[in-house]
Design a protein around this motif. Structure first.
Motif, PDB file in Angstrom:
ATOM      1  N   GLU A  43       0.874  -1.189  -0.019  1.00 23.39           N
ATOM      2  CA  GLU A  43       0.082  -0.110  -0.189  1.00 23.39           C
ATOM      3  C   GLU A  43       0.712   1.287  -0.047  1.00 23.39           C
ATOM      4  N   GLN A  44       2.094   1.175   0.556  1.00 19.12           N
ATOM      5  CA  GLN A  44       2.871   2.233   0.637  1.00 19.12           C
ATOM      6  C   GLN A  44       3.916   2.120  -0.426  1.00 19.12           C
ATOM      7  N   GLY A  45       3.909   1.438  -1.574  1.00 18.26           N
ATOM      8  CA  GLY A  45       4.711   1.206  -2.591  1.00 18.26           C
ATOM      9  C   GLY A  45       6.146   0.587  -2.110  1.00 18.26           C
ATOM     10  N   LEU A  49      12.636   0.293  -4.304  1.00 18.93           N
ATOM     11  CA  LEU A  49      12.321   1.190  -5.482  1.00 18.93           C
ATOM     12  C   LEU A  49      12.619   2.645  -4.932  1.00 18.93           C
ATOM     13  N   LYS A  50      11.892   3.200  -4.055  1.00 24.94           N
ATOM     14  CA  LYS A  50      11.940   4.443  -3.550  1.00 24.94           C
ATOM     15  C   LYS A  50      13.478   4.788  -3.423  1.00 24.94           C
ATOM     16  N   GLY A  71      -0.646  -5.322 -11.387  1.00 27.28           N
ATOM     17  CA  GLY A  71      -1.416  -5.243 -10.032  1.00 27.28           C
ATOM     18  C   GLY A  71      -2.119  -4.168  -9.918  1.00 27.28           C
ATOM     19  N   LYS A  72      -2.196  -3.570  -8.724  1.00 25.08           N
ATOM     20  CA  LYS A  72      -2.462  -2.130  -8.636  1.00 25.08           C
ATOM     21  C   LYS A  72      -1.307  -1.459  -8.009  1.00 25.08           C
ATOM     22  N   ALA A  73      -0.224  -1.528  -8.234  1.00 22.47           N
ATOM     23  CA  ALA A  73       0.926  -0.827  -7.833  1.00 22.47           C
ATOM     24  C   ALA A  73       1.004   0.465  -7.500  1.00 22.47           C
ATOM     25  N   GLU A 102      -8.386   3.554  -6.068  1.00 23.07           N
ATOM     26  CA  GLU A 102      -7.685   3.760  -4.970  1.00 23.07           C
ATOM     27  C   GLU A 102      -6.697   5.201  -5.280  1.00 23.07           C
ATOM     28  N   GLN A 103      -6.231   5.407  -6.620  1.00 24.15           N
ATOM     29  CA  GLN A 103      -5.693   6.425  -6.815  1.00 24.15           C
ATOM     30  C   GLN A 103      -6.476   7.729  -7.120  1.00 24.15           C
TER      31      GLN A 103
END
Length: 230
Positions: A43-45, A49-50, A71-73, A102-103
């Motif tokens: 949910e927070q990514g 990657l960050k 997915g819903k990344a 969600e986004q």
């Protein structure tokens, strides 16, 4: 988790023989979404990657970024917000719709003429397009080449017998001077009959959580690897 098994220097299994017959059908993947069995969604990514995003982007803008088995990344929005064009592929229509909802992104949908029964969902802004189809059918859309690929768990999720085909598919989508950021999981496959891909990666972190004990394993590592053109 036993104290002697927490080191990132732990000996790992590289033999995939114990998993070669593991098969998960597309219908079973769709059922996971319907039944809410999507613990793989972050949910927070993705924090790796960050951490490495600046290295990945190198200050560039206007790049074409591909998300296989997306997915819903939430990371898709990270790239879109930085001015990049994001294209993803996901077999679950539910997962794609949940991403846009969600986004808080409005979107349109239309059939993919090259793939009967498949659809593409596009954000109203035009910089996110998610294709609802098999990853192996996706090249039939003649989508062109990508500058970057963020592969978090897609290679690992593909059935072992299909990995060569998957690799060939990814290679066919890569443009010149590409960057391919790959994140995989590694654990003892003799204890949990899941999927595995052991490679040398950019970074390796301990990803073991309490919930993983139910798998019967005692370690789980996440690895990050950056592939670039020679």
């Amino acid at each position: 988790m036993d104290g002697s098994r927490t080191s990132l220097d732990i000996e790992e299994y590289s033999d995939t023989e114990v998993q070669k017959n593991q098969v998960l059908t597309l219908e079973e993947w769709q059922d996971k979404w319907v039944n809410g069995k999507t613990a793989f969604h972050l949910e927070q990514g993705h924090q790796l990657l960050k951490k490495h995003l600046d290295t990945f982007l190198k200050g560039e803008s206007g790049l074409r970024v591909f998300f296989p088995l997306c997915g819903k990344a939430v990371e898709m929005k990270w790239f879109a917000n930085r001015g990049h064009s994001v294209i993803g592929v996901e077999i679950s229509e539910l997962g794609i719709r949940e991403f846009f909802t969600e986004q808080n992104l409005s979107y349109t949908e239309e059939p993919i003429t090259e793939i009967p029964g498949a659809k593409v969902f596009k954000s109203s802004s035009g910089n996110i397009s998610l294709y609802c189809c098999s990853i192996f059918d996706f090249p039939r859309t003649n989508i062109g080449k990508f500058d970057m690929i963020w592969d978090r768990g897609a290679l690992v999720a593909v059935n072992p017998g299909d990995r060569k085909r998957y690799a060939d598919t990814m290679l066919s989508l890569l443009g010149k001077k590409f960057q391919y950021l790959l994140c995989v999981l590694s654990y003892d496959p003799t204890k949990h009959p899941g999927k595995i891909c052991n490679i040398h990666c950019l970074e390796k972190v301990d990803a073991f959580e309490e919930r993983h004990k139910s798998w019967g394993i005692d370690y789980l590592f996440e690895k990050l690897y950056l592939l670039t053109e020679k």
